[in-house]
Design a protein around this motif. Structure first.
Motif, PDB file in Angstrom:
ATOM      1  N   LYS A   5       0.854  -1.174   0.000  1.00 30.14           N
ATOM      2  CA  LYS A   5       0.000   0.000   0.000  1.00 30.14           C
ATOM      3  C   LYS A   5       0.890   1.224   0.000  1.00 30.14           C
ATOM      4  N   ILE A   6       0.661   2.085  -0.905  1.00 29.78           N
ATOM      5  CA  ILE A   6       1.463   3.255  -1.212  1.00 29.78           C
ATOM      6  C   ILE A   6       2.812   3.333  -0.515  1.00 29.78           C
ATOM      7  N   GLU A  25      -5.905   1.277  -4.474  1.00 28.85           N
ATOM      8  CA  GLU A  25      -6.111   2.410  -3.575  1.00 28.85           C
ATOM      9  C   GLU A  25      -4.954   3.381  -3.755  1.00 28.85           C
ATOM     10  N   TYR A  26      -5.254   4.649  -3.984  1.00 27.16           N
ATOM     11  CA  TYR A  26      -4.190   5.601  -4.287  1.00 27.16           C
ATOM     12  C   TYR A  26      -3.458   6.064  -3.032  1.00 27.16           C
ATOM     13  N   PHE A  27      -4.183   6.478  -1.999  1.00 35.18           N
ATOM     14  CA  PHE A  27      -3.538   6.874  -0.755  1.00 35.18           C
ATOM     15  C   PHE A  27      -4.032   6.002   0.384  1.00 35.18           C
ATOM     16  N   PHE A  70       3.543  16.010  12.903  1.00 37.82           N
ATOM     17  CA  PHE A  70       3.194  16.421  11.542  1.00 37.82           C
ATOM     18  C   PHE A  70       3.164  15.215  10.612  1.00 37.82           C
ATOM     19  N   ASP A  71       4.206  14.364  10.680  1.00 35.26           N
ATOM     20  CA  ASP A  71       4.283  13.176   9.825  1.00 35.26           C
ATOM     21  C   ASP A  71       3.047  12.302   9.997  1.00 35.26           C
ATOM     22  N   LYS A  72       2.679  12.044  11.236  1.00 31.22           N
ATOM     23  CA  LYS A  72       1.520  11.181  11.510  1.00 31.22           C
ATOM     24  C   LYS A  72       0.216  11.859  11.111  1.00 31.22           C
ATOM     25  N   LEU A  78      -4.648  12.575   4.954  1.00 29.41           N
ATOM     26  CA  LEU A  78      -4.754  12.091   3.575  1.00 29.41           C
ATOM     27  C   LEU A  78      -5.557  10.797   3.510  1.00 29.41           C
ATOM     28  N   ASN A  79      -5.374   9.935   4.499  1.00 26.88           N
ATOM     29  CA  ASN A  79      -6.104   8.675   4.527  1.00 26.88           C
ATOM     30  C   ASN A  79      -7.603   8.911   4.667  1.00 26.88           C
TER      31      ASN A  79
END
Length: 134
Positions: A5-6, A25-27, A70-72, A78-79
């Motif tokens: 997955k991505i 699934e794209y994102f 921020f990363d999480k 986006l998910n």
């Protein structure tokens, strides 16, 4: 060839292979990879944190905690909000690498499809990491 997955790890090849990819699934939620720190939002955040550290208003430890959050958060957002599906087909796989659970693919003559819309691109670099729902 099926990808996780991505989004990459230490196998490397320069062989040219025919290739067809289709992402269902794209994102998907991408653990806490630092992929989005290179975006405008991510670089602006890093520059702001650097200034705060320079002026003594923020510690390095706290700045790192902010970047990890921020990363999480960007991955979770986006998910939740991006539900796009995209398929693409490439004439050739120029290069691939798998290192540290991250795939990097270099594709040539790529055709992207989103329903009836078609976009043709000469070269595409895909970075894919295993998604997680944690």
């Amino acid at each position: 060839m099926t990808l996780p997955k991505i989004c990459c790890a230490c196998v490397h090849s320069t062989k040219t292979l025919p290739l067809k990819f289709k992402f269902a699934e794209y994102f998907k939620l991408i653990m806490s990879y630092q992929l989005y720190r290179a975006t405008t939002l991510g670089t602006t955040l890093q520059e702001t944190l650097d200034e705060l550290i320079e002026y003594g208003h923020l510690s390095n430890h706290l700045a790192n905690a902010v970047l990890q959050k921020f990363d999480k958060s960007i991955c979770a957002a986006l998910n939740k909000r991006v539900k796009a599906k995209l398929s693409f087909e490439a004439e050739k796989l120029l290069n691939y690498r798998y290192c540290d659970n991250v795939w990097t693919l270099l594709l040539k003559d790529v055709e992207f499809r989103d329903g009836q819309d078609v976009l043709q691109v000469d070269t595409v670099k895909v970075v894919a990491c295993k998604g997680s729902n944690d």
